[in-house]
Design a protein around this motif. Structure first.
Motif, PDB file in Angstrom:
ATOM      1  N   LYS A   1     -12.098  -4.848   5.609  1.00 42.52           N
ATOM      2  CA  LYS A   1     -10.964  -5.760   5.805  1.00 42.52           C
ATOM      3  C   LYS A   1      -9.810  -5.012   6.469  1.00 42.52           C
ATOM      4  O   LYS A   1      -9.481  -3.895   6.058  1.00 42.52           O
TER       5      LYS A   1
ATOM      6  N   VAL B   1      -3.894   3.934  -2.395  1.00 44.73           N
ATOM      7  CA  VAL B   1      -2.963   3.479  -3.432  1.00 44.73           C
ATOM      8  C   VAL B   1      -2.185   4.700  -3.901  1.00 44.73           C
ATOM      9  O   VAL B   1      -2.769   5.737  -4.212  1.00 44.73           O
ATOM     10  N   TYR B   2      -0.882   4.573  -3.948  1.00 47.11           N
ATOM     11  CA  TYR B   2       0.001   5.681  -4.325  1.00 47.11           C
ATOM     12  C   TYR B   2       0.674   5.388  -5.670  1.00 47.11           C
ATOM     13  O   TYR B   2       0.665   4.255  -6.145  1.00 47.11           O
TER      14      TYR B   2
ATOM     15  N   ALA C   1       3.022  -3.884  -6.367  1.00 48.20           N
ATOM     16  CA  ALA C   1       2.428  -2.991  -5.355  1.00 48.20           C
ATOM     17  C   ALA C   1       1.562  -3.842  -4.420  1.00 48.20           C
ATOM     18  O   ALA C   1       0.420  -4.150  -4.743  1.00 48.20           O
ATOM     19  N   GLN C   2       2.132  -4.209  -3.257  1.00 46.03           N
ATOM     20  CA  GLN C   2       1.445  -5.214  -2.443  1.00 46.03           C
ATOM     21  C   GLN C   2       0.230  -4.665  -1.703  1.00 46.03           C
ATOM     22  O   GLN C   2      -0.434  -5.411  -0.979  1.00 46.03           O
ATOM     23  N   VAL C   3      -0.073  -3.381  -1.878  1.00 48.02           N
ATOM     24  CA  VAL C   3      -1.178  -2.780  -1.134  1.00 48.02           C
ATOM     25  C   VAL C   3      -2.511  -3.505  -1.383  1.00 48.02           C
ATOM     26  O   VAL C   3      -3.364  -3.583  -0.507  1.00 48.02           O
TER      27      VAL C   3
ATOM     28  N   PHE D   1      -8.862  -1.666   4.678  1.00 47.35           N
ATOM     29  CA  PHE D   1      -8.086  -0.780   5.562  1.00 47.35           C
ATOM     30  C   PHE D   1      -6.658  -1.293   5.674  1.00 47.35           C
ATOM     31  O   PHE D   1      -6.439  -2.488   5.860  1.00 47.35           O
ATOM     32  N   THR D   2      -5.690  -0.363   5.603  1.00 45.43           N
ATOM     33  CA  THR D   2      -4.300  -0.786   5.694  1.00 45.43           C
ATOM     34  C   THR D   2      -3.475   0.262   6.429  1.00 45.43           C
ATOM     35  O   THR D   2      -4.026   1.130   7.116  1.00 45.43           O
ATOM     36  N   ASP D   3      -2.141   0.183   6.307  1.00 45.67           N
ATOM     37  CA  ASP D   3      -1.287   1.085   7.083  1.00 45.67           C
ATOM     38  C   ASP D   3      -0.812   2.295   6.291  1.00 45.67           C
ATOM     39  O   ASP D   3       0.037   3.046   6.743  1.00 45.67           O
ATOM     40  N   VAL D   4      -1.318   2.468   5.065  1.00 46.89           N
ATOM     41  CA  VAL D   4      -1.071   3.701   4.309  1.00 46.89           C
ATOM     42  C   VAL D   4      -2.438   4.251   3.889  1.00 46.89           C
ATOM     43  O   VAL D   4      -3.444   3.553   4.012  1.00 46.89           O
TER      44      VAL D   4
ATOM     45  N   ASP E   1       5.445   2.977  -3.874  1.00 48.48           N
ATOM     46  CA  ASP E   1       5.371   2.639  -2.453  1.00 48.48           C
ATOM     47  C   ASP E   1       5.701   3.876  -1.605  1.00 48.48           C
ATOM     48  O   ASP E   1       6.839   4.347  -1.607  1.00 48.48           O
ATOM     49  N   PRO E   2       4.705   4.418  -0.877  1.00 53.31           N
ATOM     50  CA  PRO E   2       4.945   5.675  -0.147  1.00 53.31           C
ATOM     51  C   PRO E   2       5.978   5.521   0.968  1.00 53.31           C
ATOM     52  O   PRO E   2       6.502   6.513   1.458  1.00 53.31           O
ATOM     53  N   ARG E   3       6.261   4.299   1.369  1.00 55.47           N
ATOM     54  CA  ARG E   3       7.281   4.096   2.412  1.00 55.47           C
ATOM     55  C   ARG E   3       8.688   4.198   1.842  1.00 55.47           C
ATOM     56  O   ARG E   3       9.645   4.349   2.570  1.00 55.47           O
TER      57      ARG E   3
ATOM     58  N   GLY F   1      -5.765  -5.379   7.522  1.00 56.94           N
ATOM     59  CA  GLY F   1      -4.537  -6.147   7.333  1.00 56.94           C
ATOM     60  C   GLY F   1      -3.774  -6.314   8.631  1.00 56.94           C
ATOM     61  O   GLY F   1      -4.134  -5.733   9.669  1.00 56.94           O
ATOM     62  N   GLY F   2      -2.697  -7.096   8.551  1.00 56.11           N
ATOM     63  CA  GLY F   2      -1.923  -7.462   9.738  1.00 56.11           C
ATOM     64  C   GLY F   2      -1.439  -6.286  10.567  1.00 56.11           C
ATOM     65  O   GLY F   2      -1.506  -6.320  11.803  1.00 56.11           O
ATOM     66  N   SER F   3      -0.962  -5.235   9.904  1.00 48.77           N
ATOM     67  CA  SER F   3      -0.432  -4.111  10.694  1.00 48.77           C
ATOM     68  C   SER F   3      -1.555  -3.359  11.407  1.00 48.77           C
ATOM     69  O   SER F   3      -1.335  -2.739  12.448  1.00 48.77           O
TER      70      SER F   3
HETATM   71  P1  ADP Z   1      -1.875  -5.135   5.003  1.00 52.17           P
HETATM   72  O1  ADP Z   1      -1.165  -5.722   6.174  1.00 52.17           O
HETATM   73  O2  ADP Z   1      -2.840  -4.064   5.401  1.00 52.17           O
HETATM   74  O3  ADP Z   1      -2.462  -6.143   4.075  1.00 52.17           O
HETATM   75  P2  ADP Z   1       0.336  -4.781   3.158  1.00 52.17           P
HETATM   76  O4  ADP Z   1       1.662  -4.699   3.831  1.00 52.17           O
HETATM   77  O5  ADP Z   1      -0.039  -6.050   2.498  1.00 52.17           O
HETATM   78  O6  ADP Z   1      -0.754  -4.319   4.217  1.00 52.17           O
HETATM   79  O7  ADP Z   1       0.209  -3.593   2.076  1.00 52.17           O
HETATM   80  C1  ADP Z   1       0.417  -2.260   2.454  1.00 52.17           C
HETATM   81  C2  ADP Z   1       1.826  -1.813   2.081  1.00 52.17           C
HETATM   82  O8  ADP Z   1       1.954  -1.837   0.665  1.00 52.17           O
HETATM   83  C3  ADP Z   1       2.162  -0.417   2.462  1.00 52.17           C
HETATM   84  O9  ADP Z   1       2.648  -0.342   3.782  1.00 52.17           O
HETATM   85  C4  ADP Z   1       3.182   0.012   1.427  1.00 52.17           C
HETATM   86  O10 ADP Z   1       4.499   0.020   1.943  1.00 52.17           O
HETATM   87  C5  ADP Z   1       3.085  -1.056   0.356  1.00 52.17           C
HETATM   88  N1  ADP Z   1       2.937  -0.528  -1.018  1.00 52.17           N
HETATM   89  C6  ADP Z   1       3.682  -0.915  -2.098  1.00 52.17           C
HETATM   90  N2  ADP Z   1       3.332  -0.229  -3.184  1.00 52.17           N
HETATM   91  C7  ADP Z   1       2.328   0.607  -2.818  1.00 52.17           C
HETATM   92  C8  ADP Z   1       1.539   1.577  -3.528  1.00 52.17           C
HETATM   93  N3  ADP Z   1       1.702   1.805  -4.835  1.00 52.17           N
HETATM   94  N4  ADP Z   1       0.598   2.275  -2.836  1.00 52.17           N
HETATM   95  C9  ADP Z   1       0.412   2.052  -1.521  1.00 52.17           C
HETATM   96  N5  ADP Z   1       1.127   1.148  -0.795  1.00 52.17           N
HETATM   97  C10 ADP Z   1       2.076   0.433  -1.430  1.00 52.17           C
END
Ligand code: ADP
Ligand code: ASP
Ligand code: MG
Length: 403
Positions: free
Chosen positions: A7, A178-179, A208-210, A172-175, A182-184, A9-11
């Motif tokens: 999978k 799971v941290y 944690a929206q990851v 697959f995502t932009d980080v 939020d690593p950003r 995500g948007g980014s």
């Molecule tokens: P996608 O577009 O891939 O679905 P999302 O924006 O939904 O991506 O989720 C990824 C984002 O979740 C990351 O860029 C990060 O900023 C945020 N995030 C929030 N909490 C966490 C966490 N505990 N670990 C990793 N990412 C997190």
């Protein structure tokens, strides 16, 4: 030969270059002899942009029409990704949610998957096609398009992995995974190698929206092992599974959830049945209540305070005002709040976790409005402006950088 669900995500598919990058990850997996089903989200901010477009025309548009609009975002990205894979010379087919067999209930904008009828998916895989499926969408019994709620593509991927008994489900995502926060936003947030479904479910539910929380719930139910990893950097990510083999940590992560409103009902009669009436009414309207606090009765009156999703704040006030015939001073809704939580399965056997959290908040001068605890988490409700500072302080207290 394995069946792998991937999978993005948007980014990860935000522009042409990113789409080509995804095509190369997918075709590399296919080249290794695997069957591949790919789920994609709408590009970049497309879903938000579509919501804005709708608001310009009708801010009170029906949920059915909103779903019709929002499904278009994913329709674009599946076609673009399929074109990129065609360009690389591999057999590919893109499918909308309904073509891929996603049957849902009729709760527009927040539909639940009832079944994935996998005939078409299997047929395409038998033809050796790479199958690209639009995430976040399905069809109901009236043959209307539905969406699964924001972040729902994660759930689409897990549902396919469960239905086809896939060997792996990669998100697959932009980080990079799971941290611990939020690593950003939080300097020093650490990537977790592994995490249990229960811990991930709490993290996802608490902000944690990851990963979308429904996707974790479904992964647990059908025992789908998830891997969360970066689409931009090819390094190992985080594995989400039943039992984590790494040493049990006291705290797994710290989260912030700003989708909260606090409703206070002040000086109402201290008689039996009030809580039942209030929360019964909210439940009947499908409004989910989170933290509840009731004061001890004094001089024949008491206060009740509770939290709901931000969108439900005003509606909750209107309902209760009418129900209890309250005046304007007796009920208030505050949307300037956020919930900060610490999560970890190790906490249940550790006294002192709560006080450590409160001390960290005290040290940075953050006032606590409400507290809620369970075996696996402690949440506090605070002013929204304080939330980032609070997460940083709590994270530093439990997960110092040099550990
Ligand atoms: P996608 O577009 O891939 O679905 P999302 O924006 O939904 O991506 O989720 C990824 C984002 O979740 C990351 O860029 C990060 O900023 C945020 N995030 C929030 N909490 C966490 C966490 N505990 N670990 C990793 N990412 C997190
Ligand atoms: N595109 C949808 C959203 O932005 C679904 C998703 O990204 O998972 O919420
Ligand atoms: Mg997401």
């Amino acid at each position: 030969m394995s069946l792998i669900v991937q999978k993005f995500g948007g980014s990860s598919v935000a522009d042409a270059e990113r789409v080509m990058n995804v095509a190369s990850i997918v075709t590399d997996t296919y080249k290794q002899g695997n069957n591949v089903v790919v789920v994609v989200s709408a590009q970049g901010d497309t879903t938000d942009d579509l919501i804005e477009k709708a608001k310009e025309i009708n801010p009170k548009a029906s949920k059915r029409e909103m779903d019709m609009l929002l499904t278009a975002g994913e329709q674009m990205s599946i076609a673009l990704l399929a074109m990129a894979i065609e360009k690389l010379g591999y057999p590919v087919v893109s499918l909308l949610g309904w073509q891929a067999g996603f049957k849902t209930n009729s709760n527009y904008s927040m539909a639940r998957i009832k079944a994935v009828k996998t005939e078409r998916l299997k047929k395409e895989l038998d033809k050796k096609n790479i199958v690209i499926v639009a995430g976040f969408q399905g069809i109901n019994k009236y043959e209307d398009l539905t969406t699964l709620g924001r972040g729902g593509s994660d759930t689409s991927a897990v549902a396919i992995a469960a239905s086809l008994h896939a060997d792996r489900c990669q998100i697959f995502t932009d980080v990079e995974g799971v941290y611990t926060a939020d690593p950003r936003k939080i300097k020093g947030a650490k990537k977790l190698q592994e995490i249990t479904y229960d811990e991930m479910l709490e993290l996802a539910t608490l902000g944690a929206q990851v990963l979308n929380n429904r996707s974790v719930e479904m992964a647990k139910k059908y025992n789908v092992e998830l891997e969360v990893l970066s689409s931009l950097k090819r390094v190992p990510g985080t594995i989400v599974k039943e039992v984590a083999t790494v040493e049990k940590m006291l705290v797994r992560g710290v989260t912030k959830d700003s989708d909260v409103a606090r409703v206070s009902i002040i000086a109402i009669p201290d008689v039996p049945g009030i809580a039942f009436k209030v929360f019964g009414k909210l439940a009947a309207k499908g409004i989910n209540v989170d933290i509840i606090l009731q004061s001890v009765g004094r001089d024949g009156t008491k206060d009740i305070t509770f939290t709901v999703a931000r969108d439900n704040g005003e509606e909750s006030v209107a309902l209760i005002k009418e129900l209890l015939s309250l005046n304007d001073n007796q009920i208030v809704c505050d949307t300037n709040v956020a919930k900060v939580s610490v999560v970890g399965a190790g906490m249940e056997t550790h006294p002192g976790t709560a006080s450590k959290m409160f001390e960290a908040l005290f040290e940075v001068g953050v006032n606590i409005q409400m507290i809620a605890t369970s075996e696996i988490k402690i949440s506090v409700l605070i002013n929204e402006e304080d939330a980032d500072r609070a997460v940083a302080a709590v994270h530093k207290a439990f997960l110092p950088e040099d550990e």
